[in-house]
Structure formats: structure tokens, C-alpha cells
Design a protein around this motif. Structure first.
Motif, PDB file in Angstrom:
ATOM      1  N   GLU A  16       1.142  -1.584  -0.269  1.00 48.87           N
ATOM      2  CA  GLU A  16       0.164  -0.071   0.307  1.00 48.87           C
ATOM      3  C   GLU A  16       0.596   1.408   0.109  1.00 48.87           C
ATOM      4  N   LYS A  17       2.185   1.429   0.887  1.00 48.70           N
ATOM      5  CA  LYS A  17       2.574   2.732   1.350  1.00 48.70           C
ATOM      6  C   LYS A  17       3.551   2.287  -0.430  1.00 48.70           C
ATOM      7  N   ASN A  20       0.974   4.274  -3.703  1.00 47.75           N
ATOM      8  CA  ASN A  20       0.840   5.746  -2.810  1.00 47.75           C
ATOM      9  C   ASN A  20       2.001   6.399  -3.612  1.00 47.75           C
ATOM     10  N   LYS A  21       2.993   5.589  -3.440  1.00 47.62           N
ATOM     11  CA  LYS A  21       4.394   6.812  -3.407  1.00 47.62           C
ATOM     12  C   LYS A  21       4.472   6.557  -5.037  1.00 47.62           C
ATOM     13  N   GLU A  24       1.328   8.802  -6.365  1.00 47.44           N
ATOM     14  CA  GLU A  24       2.113   9.899  -6.436  1.00 47.44           C
ATOM     15  C   GLU A  24       3.455  10.867  -6.812  1.00 47.44           C
TER      16      GLU A  24
ATOM     17  N   PHE B 155      -1.594   9.195   3.487  1.00 44.00           N
ATOM     18  CA  PHE B 155      -1.979   7.964   2.754  1.00 44.00           C
ATOM     19  C   PHE B 155      -3.442   7.353   3.642  1.00 44.00           C
ATOM     20  N   ARG B 158      -6.306   9.926   2.064  1.00 45.44           N
ATOM     21  CA  ARG B 158      -6.608   9.352   0.296  1.00 45.44           C
ATOM     22  C   ARG B 158      -7.560   8.067   0.937  1.00 45.44           C
TER      23      ARG B 158
END
Lengths: 90, 174
Positions: A16-17, A20-21, A24, B155, B158
Motif C-alpha cells: 500500500e505505501k 501510494n508513493k 503520487e 495515505f 486518501r
């Protein structure tokens, strides 16, 4: 790495992290490559990544909506009024 | 030769004018109301003018947003009124269907309304980092929390926003 394009459900917790990175634009190099490679083979992560990219793009685009003229004028007056409060003596 | 204070006034005014759109948008997200946002910006600018002599000149946007947010949080605390938001359950936000394709034609205009309904810490983090595209470092200065905390809030914000948007679509369809 997951190889199940048809799996449904939430994205992989451990991704997930990184996704996300990637969405973005802050993931670089091999981290970004790994995220994209994973998403290409994992249905939920691919949907998660695509959804994030779309949502972030929409949020960024919302910045472009300008201020109403009257609001802008009032805010400029507020800035001038605040500046007038700054003392002359250092 | 202008008096020393005249330059400081000019510098302040130029800095403030350049940041007005950002300050207004952030204030709009914080208050959820256009008129309150204008008031908040005006009050924050007064606070900023008072503190201008002690400002070191670095990261003016973060500095002004920090003042704005502190002013908002003080006000919210004093009024004992919490920002309007619906309770969001992060477990629900992990449900499978929220990451399915959404109809963006339907959602587009509502995305900021949905953002307004998130709890303040997530709303501000997403607003600064995604809408305003500030770096995590600048956002952390503005929010006075570590960079890791900002990242985590973005995070999670979102995820909550996505859950909210999926809910909006379901409401409209039903």
C-alpha cells in the motif's frame, strides 16, 4: 510477487505505501519498477494504483480553480490592512 | 530613503499576496465555508503581520499555513465545535469495492465536498500534499508534525477519501 490478475479484494497490505508513493510520483528507480511490476500481475493492486492516480490527478486539478474576483479583492485588502499593522520601528 | 519599517511592510504584503490563493483554499478546506474561510485568512494575516519581525524568511508558505491552521484550531477548540465530518471506519475503507472504477463524471465536482468531510488532520494533509502539491517537508512544517506523520496522514486520508467517494456514488445510484 503475486501473479493473480483476477483476484479481487483489497490491495496487498505490504504494497500500500509503495503504491501510494508510485501514484503520487515520489517512488523512484527500482521501487517504482517493483510497484508497477507487482500491479501488472495483481488485480487488486492494479485497481488500487489506477484509482489512486486518478484521484490524485483530480485533487491536483482542483487547485486550478481560480478565486472569485470579489474574494480576491477582499483578501488583498486584508493583506494590505495586516501589513499596515507592522510597526515602523525595528 | 524609505524608513526601515516600510520595506518590511512591503515585503510582508508581497509575500502575503503571493500566498493568498493557497491560504484561501486551505482555509476553505478547514472551515468548509467560503465566508468563514475569508475571515480566517484575514485573521491569520493579522497574526502573521504581528509575527513578521521574528520570521526567518524560510518556507513562507508553510509559515503562513501554520499560522492559519493554528488560528483555526484555537477557534475550533474555543467554540468546542468540531469540524463537520461523518464517522469513517478505516476497516470499511479497506472493503474491496471502494477501489473499483468510479464514475468520475459523477464524482468530479464532489471530490472537494468529500474531502471537506474528512477529519481535520487527514483533510489538511491531503489538502496540502495533493491539492497544493507541497512537499512532505513543507507540509510537516505547516502542520508542526514529523514528516512520517504527514505521510501516514496522507495515505490514510486518501483511503478515507476513496471510501467516501465510493459511498457518494452508491448514494447517488440508489
Amino acid at each position: 510477487m503475486f501473479h493473480n490478475k483476477n483476484r479481487t479484494g483489497p490491495p496487498c497490505k505490504h504494497m500500500e505505501k509503495l503504491l501510494n508513493k508510485t501514484a503520487e510520483g515520489s517512488a523512484r528507480g527500482i521501487a517504482r519498477w517493483y510497484a508497477l511490476a507487482h500491479a501488472a500481475r495483481c488485480g487488486p493492486c492494479r485497481r488500487f494504483l489506477n484509482a489512486l492516480i486518478e484521484m490524485i490527478a483530480r485533487l491536483r486539478a482542483s487547485k486550478n480553480e481560480g478565486l472569485p474576483d470579489e474574494t480576491a479583492q477582499r483578501l488583498k485588502s486584508s493583506a494590505a490592512a495586516a501589513a499596515a499593522n507592522i510597526p515602523f520601528d525595528d | 530613503m524609505p524608513p526601515a519599517g516600510a520595506n518590511r511592510k512591503l515585503e510582508f504584503e508581497q509575500t502575503a499576496l503571493g500566498e493568498l490563493p493557497v491560504l484561501y483554499r486551505v482555509a476553505r478546506r478547514l472551515t468548509g465555508d467560503a465566508h468563514q474561510a475569508e475571515d480566517l485568512v484575514a485573521q491569520a494575516l493579522l497574526d502573521a503581520a504581528k509575527g513578521w519581525h521574528s520570521f526567518d524568511g524560510a518556507h513562507p508558505r508553510s509559515w503562513l499555513i501554520r499560522i492559519l491552521r493554528n488560528r483555526y484550531l484555537r477557534h475550533a477548540q474555543r467554540e468546542a465545535s468540531k469540524p463537520r465530518h461523518v464517522q469513517l471506519n478505516e476497516a470499511a475503507a479497506m472493503q474491496k469495492d471502494i477501489w473499483e472504477d468510479l464514475d468520475w463524471q459523477m464524482i468530479g465536482p464532489k471530490i472537494l465536498d468529500a474531502l471537506d468531510e474528512l477529519p481535520e488532520e487527514y483533510r489538511t494533509a491531503v489538502s496540502l500534499c495533493d491539492v497544493e502539491q507541497m512537499s512532505y517537508e513543507d507540509a510537516s512544517l505547516a502542520m508542526q508534525v514529523p514528516i512520517g506523520t504527514v505521510r501516514s496522514r496522507v495515505f490514510r486520508g486518501r483511503r478515507l477519501l476513496r471510501e467516501k467517494l465510493a459511498w457518494v456514488v452508491n448514494e447517488d445510484v440508489s
